[in-house]
Motif scaffolding. Structure first.
Motif, PDB file in Angstrom:
ATOM      1  N   ASN A  43      28.891  39.286  45.420  1.00 48.78           N
ATOM      2  CA  ASN A  43      29.782  38.865  44.611  1.00 48.78           C
ATOM      3  C   ASN A  43      31.227  39.380  45.027  1.00 48.78           C
ATOM      4  O   ASN A  43      32.061  39.528  44.088  1.00 48.78           O
ATOM      5  CB  ASN A  43      29.335  39.204  43.081  1.00 48.78           C
ATOM      6  CG  ASN A  43      28.436  38.386  42.539  1.00 48.78           C
ATOM      7  OD1 ASN A  43      28.096  37.333  43.002  1.00 48.78           O
ATOM      8  ND2 ASN A  43      27.667  38.826  41.445  1.00 48.78           N
ATOM      9  N   LYS A  44      31.508  39.499  46.233  1.00 47.82           N
ATOM     10  CA  LYS A  44      32.752  39.860  46.729  1.00 47.82           C
ATOM     11  C   LYS A  44      33.077  38.640  47.763  1.00 47.82           C
ATOM     12  O   LYS A  44      32.368  38.558  48.718  1.00 47.82           O
ATOM     13  CB  LYS A  44      32.560  41.102  47.241  1.00 47.82           C
ATOM     14  CG  LYS A  44      32.392  42.269  46.370  1.00 47.82           C
ATOM     15  CD  LYS A  44      32.396  43.639  47.157  1.00 47.82           C
ATOM     16  CE  LYS A  44      31.939  44.756  46.227  1.00 47.82           C
ATOM     17  NZ  LYS A  44      32.032  46.124  46.826  1.00 47.82           N
ATOM     18  N   ILE A  45      34.461  38.260  47.409  1.00 47.51           N
ATOM     19  CA  ILE A  45      34.797  37.118  48.332  1.00 47.51           C
ATOM     20  C   ILE A  45      36.322  37.071  48.706  1.00 47.51           C
ATOM     21  O   ILE A  45      37.076  37.741  47.784  1.00 47.51           O
ATOM     22  CB  ILE A  45      34.425  35.669  47.753  1.00 47.51           C
ATOM     23  CG1 ILE A  45      34.203  34.619  48.950  1.00 47.51           C
ATOM     24  CG2 ILE A  45      35.310  35.419  46.565  1.00 47.51           C
ATOM     25  CD1 ILE A  45      32.874  34.579  49.667  1.00 47.51           C
ATOM     26  N   ASP A  46      36.991  36.789  49.750  1.00 48.10           N
ATOM     27  CA  ASP A  46      38.383  36.765  49.938  1.00 48.10           C
ATOM     28  C   ASP A  46      39.096  35.648  49.022  1.00 48.10           C
ATOM     29  O   ASP A  46      39.859  36.226  48.432  1.00 48.10           O
ATOM     30  CB  ASP A  46      38.692  36.370  51.410  1.00 48.10           C
ATOM     31  CG  ASP A  46      38.128  37.625  52.158  1.00 48.10           C
ATOM     32  OD1 ASP A  46      38.042  38.576  51.792  1.00 48.10           O
ATOM     33  OD2 ASP A  46      37.504  37.283  53.288  1.00 48.10           O
TER      34      ASP A  46
ATOM     35  N   ALA B  70      32.810  37.651  36.940  1.00 51.98           N
ATOM     36  CA  ALA B  70      31.584  38.453  37.783  1.00 51.98           C
ATOM     37  C   ALA B  70      31.745  38.618  39.149  1.00 51.98           C
ATOM     38  O   ALA B  70      31.087  39.395  39.930  1.00 51.98           O
ATOM     39  CB  ALA B  70      30.452  37.449  37.513  1.00 51.98           C
ATOM     40  N   VAL B  71      32.832  38.031  39.735  1.00 53.62           N
ATOM     41  CA  VAL B  71      33.290  37.869  41.335  1.00 53.62           C
ATOM     42  C   VAL B  71      34.678  38.583  41.663  1.00 53.62           C
ATOM     43  O   VAL B  71      35.467  38.488  40.865  1.00 53.62           O
ATOM     44  CB  VAL B  71      33.384  36.592  41.753  1.00 53.62           C
ATOM     45  CG1 VAL B  71      33.737  36.463  43.408  1.00 53.62           C
ATOM     46  CG2 VAL B  71      31.820  35.826  41.536  1.00 53.62           C
ATOM     47  N   GLU B  72      34.558  39.729  42.684  1.00 53.65           N
ATOM     48  CA  GLU B  72      35.504  40.142  42.968  1.00 53.65           C
ATOM     49  C   GLU B  72      36.361  39.334  44.230  1.00 53.65           C
ATOM     50  O   GLU B  72      35.625  38.773  44.955  1.00 53.65           O
ATOM     51  CB  GLU B  72      35.348  41.686  43.747  1.00 53.65           C
ATOM     52  CG  GLU B  72      34.891  42.557  42.625  1.00 53.65           C
ATOM     53  CD  GLU B  72      34.676  44.046  43.483  1.00 53.65           C
ATOM     54  OE1 GLU B  72      35.373  44.261  44.347  1.00 53.65           O
ATOM     55  OE2 GLU B  72      33.799  44.807  42.824  1.00 53.65           O
ATOM     56  N   TYR B  73      37.455  38.894  44.097  1.00 55.70           N
ATOM     57  CA  TYR B  73      38.335  37.958  44.970  1.00 55.70           C
ATOM     58  C   TYR B  73      39.632  38.510  45.361  1.00 55.70           C
ATOM     59  O   TYR B  73      40.285  39.172  44.236  1.00 55.70           O
ATOM     60  CB  TYR B  73      38.118  36.430  44.484  1.00 55.70           C
ATOM     61  CG  TYR B  73      38.695  36.471  43.022  1.00 55.70           C
ATOM     62  CD1 TYR B  73      40.119  35.949  42.968  1.00 55.70           C
ATOM     63  CD2 TYR B  73      37.998  36.641  41.888  1.00 55.70           C
ATOM     64  CE1 TYR B  73      40.605  35.663  41.647  1.00 55.70           C
ATOM     65  CE2 TYR B  73      38.643  36.227  40.605  1.00 55.70           C
ATOM     66  CZ  TYR B  73      39.799  35.823  40.705  1.00 55.70           C
ATOM     67  OH  TYR B  73      40.325  35.508  39.355  1.00 55.70           O
TER      68      TYR B  73
END
Length: 223
Positions: free
Chosen positions: A151-154, A192-195
């Motif tokens: 759940n980590k995306i640029d 929910a996601v780190e971006y």
């Protein structure tokens, strides 16, 4: 380099923008929905696609609401930069929903689709397709792919916006906003996601919603 922009709606004049003249074969332009150059399969449209194929840079697009999904889905799935895509031409790719692509050492999660507000004025199979809204399978695929990336995306690239972004615009512009289940899904995704940053193109405006979220339309943003 990677560049982000908004809906092009089949308007070739967009590609005459002076900012695009400096792009090379090492660059990628990503359009956040309503590409519009795959609409009726006419000879004119085919000529325009041929002209786009002559561009030095790569053109990728996330699907919007106003796409001919019969044409899009007629292309065979093609593995591109780590995710499923449709290869339209040698340098043109449709980035499929819920997929993650690695371009220029950056990871991009994409989710196309949305709901037309003028469905009553459109004809199914001619100017409107039920596939405009992501299916439950596509939404689940997106969640699964993100989980594989912890759940980590640029970058997150979507056509539609999270619900909170539409609320922000409604409050600051007094513009009526149409909310759908997809907006809610994207809102939960946001939690929910780190971006690093999120770009979306559905609202036809260039506006920074926050330090990490931008509505894009005419601007061409270099990452």
């Amino acid at each position: 380099m990677v560049y982000i922009t908004g809906d092009t709606h089949g308007d070739f004049r967009f590609f005459k923008n002076p900012k695009l003249k400096k792009l090379t074969e090492d660059d990628t332009l990503i359009i956040c929905g309503d590409f519009g150059f795959l609409w009726n399969g006419s000879e004119k449209e085919k000529k325009v696609l041929k002209a786009l194929e002559k561009k030095k840079y790569v053109i990728c697009f996330v699907d919007g609401t106003h796409e001919n999904f019969d044409i899009l889905n007629s292309y065979q799935p093609y593995r591109y930069k780590g995710g499923d895509a449709h290869k339209i031409a040698s340098n043109i790719y449709h980035l499929c929903r819920g997929e993650i692509f690695t371009i220029d050492k950056k990871n991009f999660f994409v989710m196309g689709g949305g709901e037309s507000e003028d469905i009553d004025m459109r004809t199914e199979g001619e100017t409107w397709w039920k596939e405009e809204m992501p299916s439950a399978e596509e939404l689940m695929r997106g969640a699964k792919n993100l989980k594989e990336f912890d759940n980590k995306i640029d970058y997150v690239l979507t056509y539609e916006a999270p619900a909170i972004a539409k609320d922000f615009i409604r409050l600051h512009t007094n513009r009526e906003m149409h909310l759908t289940p997809l907006n809610t899904y994207l809102q939960e995704l946001m939690k929910a996601v780190e971006y690093k940053h999120w770009y979306f193109g559905s609202l036809h405006m260039d506006l920074n919603i926050s330090k990490k979220m931008t509505a894009v339309f005419n601007e061409i943003i270099e990452l």
